[in-house]
Design a protein around this motif. Sequence first.
Motif, PDB file in Angstrom:
ATOM      1  N   PRO A  75     -34.516  22.686  -9.591  1.00  0.00           N
ATOM      2  CA  PRO A  75     -34.045  23.107  -8.286  1.00  0.00           C
ATOM      3  C   PRO A  75     -33.454  24.491  -7.805  1.00  0.00           C
ATOM      4  O   PRO A  75     -32.456  24.451  -8.643  1.00  0.00           O
ATOM      5  CB  PRO A  75     -34.117  21.811  -7.478  1.00  0.00           C
ATOM      6  CG  PRO A  75     -34.103  20.889  -8.518  1.00  0.00           C
ATOM      7  CD  PRO A  75     -34.485  21.556 -10.090  1.00  0.00           C
ATOM      8  N   ALA A  76     -33.826  25.742  -6.768  1.00  0.00           N
ATOM      9  CA  ALA A  76     -33.082  26.615  -6.351  1.00  0.00           C
ATOM     10  C   ALA A  76     -31.814  26.248  -6.057  1.00  0.00           C
ATOM     11  O   ALA A  76     -30.551  26.475  -6.202  1.00  0.00           O
ATOM     12  CB  ALA A  76     -33.930  26.812  -5.304  1.00  0.00           C
ATOM     13  N   GLU A  77     -31.721  24.838  -5.382  1.00  0.00           N
ATOM     14  CA  GLU A  77     -30.080  24.323  -5.142  1.00  0.00           C
ATOM     15  C   GLU A  77     -30.472  22.758  -5.554  1.00  0.00           C
ATOM     16  O   GLU A  77     -30.697  21.765  -5.044  1.00  0.00           O
ATOM     17  CB  GLU A  77     -30.766  24.726  -3.432  1.00  0.00           C
ATOM     18  CG  GLU A  77     -29.915  26.021  -3.177  1.00  0.00           C
ATOM     19  CD  GLU A  77     -29.987  26.279  -1.588  1.00  0.00           C
ATOM     20  OE1 GLU A  77     -29.789  25.271  -1.175  1.00  0.00           O
ATOM     21  OE2 GLU A  77     -29.764  27.242  -1.115  1.00  0.00           O
ATOM     22  N   GLY A  78     -30.294  22.613  -6.081  1.00  0.00           N
ATOM     23  CA  GLY A  78     -30.142  21.144  -7.174  1.00  0.00           C
ATOM     24  C   GLY A  78     -28.172  20.201  -6.548  1.00  0.00           C
ATOM     25  O   GLY A  78     -27.817  21.076  -6.402  1.00  0.00           O
ATOM     26  N   PRO A  79     -28.960  19.528  -6.057  1.00  0.00           N
ATOM     27  CA  PRO A  79     -27.618  18.507  -6.934  1.00  0.00           C
ATOM     28  C   PRO A  79     -26.746  18.301  -7.701  1.00  0.00           C
ATOM     29  O   PRO A  79     -25.464  16.609  -6.690  1.00  0.00           O
ATOM     30  CB  PRO A  79     -29.083  17.261  -5.556  1.00  0.00           C
ATOM     31  CG  PRO A  79     -29.329  17.035  -6.333  1.00  0.00           C
ATOM     32  CD  PRO A  79     -30.238  18.664  -6.856  1.00  0.00           C
ATOM     33  N   PHE A  80     -26.888  18.724  -8.937  1.00  0.00           N
ATOM     34  CA  PHE A  80     -26.259  17.884  -9.635  1.00  0.00           C
ATOM     35  C   PHE A  80     -25.758  19.789 -10.672  1.00  0.00           C
ATOM     36  O   PHE A  80     -26.623  20.507 -10.506  1.00  0.00           O
ATOM     37  CB  PHE A  80     -27.082  17.027 -10.613  1.00  0.00           C
ATOM     38  CG  PHE A  80     -27.081  16.024  -9.884  1.00  0.00           C
ATOM     39  CD1 PHE A  80     -26.131  14.805  -9.760  1.00  0.00           C
ATOM     40  CD2 PHE A  80     -28.662  15.483  -9.810  1.00  0.00           C
ATOM     41  CE1 PHE A  80     -27.087  13.697  -9.081  1.00  0.00           C
ATOM     42  CE2 PHE A  80     -29.209  14.883  -8.400  1.00  0.00           C
ATOM     43  CZ  PHE A  80     -28.009  13.718  -8.114  1.00  0.00           C
ATOM     44  N   PRO A  81     -24.137  19.392 -10.924  1.00  0.00           N
ATOM     45  CA  PRO A  81     -24.519  20.666 -11.873  1.00  0.00           C
ATOM     46  C   PRO A  81     -25.664  20.656 -13.037  1.00  0.00           C
ATOM     47  O   PRO A  81     -25.384  19.873 -13.457  1.00  0.00           O
ATOM     48  CB  PRO A  81     -22.920  19.997 -11.895  1.00  0.00           C
ATOM     49  CG  PRO A  81     -23.044  18.832 -12.437  1.00  0.00           C
ATOM     50  CD  PRO A  81     -23.662  18.376 -11.110  1.00  0.00           C
ATOM     51  N   LEU A  82     -25.299  21.499 -13.651  1.00  0.00           N
ATOM     52  CA  LEU A  82     -25.948  21.953 -14.623  1.00  0.00           C
ATOM     53  C   LEU A  82     -25.589  22.087 -16.108  1.00  0.00           C
ATOM     54  O   LEU A  82     -24.528  22.245 -16.273  1.00  0.00           O
ATOM     55  CB  LEU A  82     -26.997  23.159 -14.692  1.00  0.00           C
ATOM     56  CG  LEU A  82     -27.500  24.013 -13.319  1.00  0.00           C
ATOM     57  CD1 LEU A  82     -28.261  25.131 -13.519  1.00  0.00           C
ATOM     58  CD2 LEU A  82     -28.960  22.436 -12.807  1.00  0.00           C
ATOM     59  N   ALA A  83     -26.493  21.409 -17.559  1.00  0.00           N
ATOM     60  CA  ALA A  83     -25.576  20.740 -18.248  1.00  0.00           C
ATOM     61  C   ALA A  83     -26.577  21.323 -19.552  1.00  0.00           C
ATOM     62  O   ALA A  83     -27.693  21.745 -19.253  1.00  0.00           O
ATOM     63  CB  ALA A  83     -25.772  19.605 -18.563  1.00  0.00           C
ATOM     64  N   ARG A  84     -26.008  22.143 -20.909  1.00  0.00           N
ATOM     65  CA  ARG A  84     -26.901  22.571 -22.068  1.00  0.00           C
ATOM     66  C   ARG A  84     -26.641  21.596 -23.171  1.00  0.00           C
ATOM     67  O   ARG A  84     -25.876  21.354 -23.083  1.00  0.00           O
ATOM     68  CB  ARG A  84     -26.629  24.008 -22.359  1.00  0.00           C
ATOM     69  CG  ARG A  84     -26.048  24.500 -21.602  1.00  0.00           C
ATOM     70  CD  ARG A  84     -25.534  26.178 -22.338  1.00  0.00           C
ATOM     71  NE  ARG A  84     -23.540  25.779 -22.128  1.00  0.00           N
ATOM     72  CZ  ARG A  84     -22.524  26.044 -22.202  1.00  0.00           C
ATOM     73  NH1 ARG A  84     -23.236  27.192 -23.289  1.00  0.00           N
ATOM     74  NH2 ARG A  84     -21.733  25.745 -22.287  1.00  0.00           N
ATOM     75  N   SER A  85     -27.713  21.203 -23.323  1.00  0.00           N
ATOM     76  CA  SER A  85     -27.621  19.443 -24.684  1.00  0.00           C
ATOM     77  C   SER A  85     -28.034  19.662 -25.458  1.00  0.00           C
ATOM     78  O   SER A  85     -29.117  21.028 -26.296  1.00  0.00           O
ATOM     79  CB  SER A  85     -28.779  18.321 -23.751  1.00  0.00           C
ATOM     80  OG  SER A  85     -29.009  17.046 -24.391  1.00  0.00           O
ATOM     81  N   ALA A  86     -27.617  19.617 -26.074  1.00  0.00           N
ATOM     82  CA  ALA A  86     -28.222  18.768 -27.340  1.00  0.00           C
ATOM     83  C   ALA A  86     -28.612  17.706 -27.794  1.00  0.00           C
ATOM     84  O   ALA A  86     -28.593  16.778 -28.038  1.00  0.00           O
ATOM     85  CB  ALA A  86     -27.458  18.690 -28.762  1.00  0.00           C
ATOM     86  N   SER A  87     -29.922  17.556 -28.498  1.00  0.00           N
ATOM     87  CA  SER A  87     -30.891  16.275 -29.056  1.00  0.00           C
ATOM     88  C   SER A  87     -30.280  15.706 -30.432  1.00  0.00           C
ATOM     89  O   SER A  87     -30.485  17.574 -31.716  1.00  0.00           O
ATOM     90  CB  SER A  87     -31.742  16.768 -29.034  1.00  0.00           C
ATOM     91  OG  SER A  87     -32.651  16.330 -27.094  1.00  0.00           O
ATOM     92  N   LEU A  88     -30.032  14.472 -31.244  1.00  0.00           N
ATOM     93  CA  LEU A  88     -29.997  14.394 -31.923  1.00  0.00           C
ATOM     94  C   LEU A  88     -31.112  12.972 -33.029  1.00  0.00           C
ATOM     95  O   LEU A  88     -30.432  12.522 -31.695  1.00  0.00           O
ATOM     96  CB  LEU A  88     -28.578  14.762 -32.675  1.00  0.00           C
ATOM     97  CG  LEU A  88     -28.114  15.893 -32.589  1.00  0.00           C
ATOM     98  CD1 LEU A  88     -27.318  15.583 -31.005  1.00  0.00           C
ATOM     99  CD2 LEU A  88     -26.998  16.210 -33.663  1.00  0.00           C
ATOM    100  N   ASN A  89     -30.826  12.858 -33.934  1.00  0.00           N
ATOM    101  CA  ASN A  89     -31.882  11.388 -34.051  1.00  0.00           C
ATOM    102  C   ASN A  89     -30.415  10.735 -34.437  1.00  0.00           C
ATOM    103  O   ASN A  89     -30.100   9.433 -34.778  1.00  0.00           O
ATOM    104  CB  ASN A  89     -32.612  11.954 -35.259  1.00  0.00           C
ATOM    105  CG  ASN A  89     -34.263  11.570 -34.098  1.00  0.00           C
ATOM    106  OD1 ASN A  89     -33.766  10.968 -33.597  1.00  0.00           O
ATOM    107  ND2 ASN A  89     -35.416  12.418 -35.154  1.00  0.00           N
ATOM    108  N   ALA A  90     -29.376  11.751 -35.211  1.00  0.00           N
ATOM    109  CA  ALA A  90     -28.121  11.430 -35.846  1.00  0.00           C
ATOM    110  C   ALA A  90     -27.502  11.489 -34.910  1.00  0.00           C
ATOM    111  O   ALA A  90     -26.097  12.830 -34.771  1.00  0.00           O
ATOM    112  CB  ALA A  90     -27.761  11.620 -37.566  1.00  0.00           C
ATOM    113  N   ALA A  91     -26.307  10.125 -33.824  1.00  0.00           N
ATOM    114  CA  ALA A  91     -25.648  10.842 -32.845  1.00  0.00           C
ATOM    115  C   ALA A  91     -24.447  10.754 -33.439  1.00  0.00           C
ATOM    116  O   ALA A  91     -24.460  10.163 -34.583  1.00  0.00           O
ATOM    117  CB  ALA A  91     -26.256   9.428 -31.933  1.00  0.00           C
TER     118      ALA A  91
END
Length: 199
Positions: free
Chosen positions: A111-127
Motif C-alpha cells: 500500500p502507498a500509505e501502509g499501516p505498518f513498517p516495512l521489513a526485509r525478510s529471509a526465508s529458510l527451511n533451517a530456522a
Amino acid sequence: MSICILFPTASEAALFQRAGVTTLVSGVGLTATAYSTLKTIQQHRPSLLILAGIAGMYPHADLNIGDVVLVASEVEADLGFFTPDGFTHLAHLPLDMDFVRRHTLPCHHLPAEGPFPLARSASLNAALAPFIDSRGVDIENMEGAAFFHVCREENVPFLQLRAISNVVRPGHDDWDMDSAIRALTAGLHRLLDSLEATA
C-alpha cells in the motif's frame, strides 16, 4: 475484492475470523507453502492473497517482539552451496549452467500509505541457520520466499504480514508466540480495514 489469507499453522490462524475473507492453513516450510499457494490460486482465484504468520527478528533490526510488519522483500537465504570460503548463495555462484538466478524477490503490491513498517525478510527451511548472510534483512521466516515466487509467477497480487515473536539467535528461547499471534490477528484486521478504505 476477493481475499484469501494463508497461515502457516492452525495456531497462527486460531484467533482470526472475518466475514468475506477465506482463510487456509498452508503448512510450514517452503515446499508446503509453494504447493498451498499455487493450489489456492487455482481453486479460489483471489484478487489478493495474503500470507500471515509470526517471524523472528535479527538482533540488528530496529524492531521489538510484538511488532507487526509488512514484508517488502524476500530471499530464500539457505539456497546455495558450502564452499571453502563458507556458504555462498546460488545466485552468486559462478556456475557454468543455464538457470534463472534469483536472489531478492520484491513485493510490488505494498500500500502507498501502509499501516505498518516495512521489513526485509529471509526465508529458510533451517530456522536460526548461522551460516546465511543476514546483513541485508530484518526478519526470518520459513515460508515467504516460496509464497512470493509463486504469486509473482502467477501474476497474483500479494502481501505478507508478520508479527515478531522472537529474536533470531541460537539458544535464545524467549519466544512470545501468544502475544505475537494476538498482534498478528489485530494487524490483519487493521490491514484489511485499510485496504477496504482505499478500494
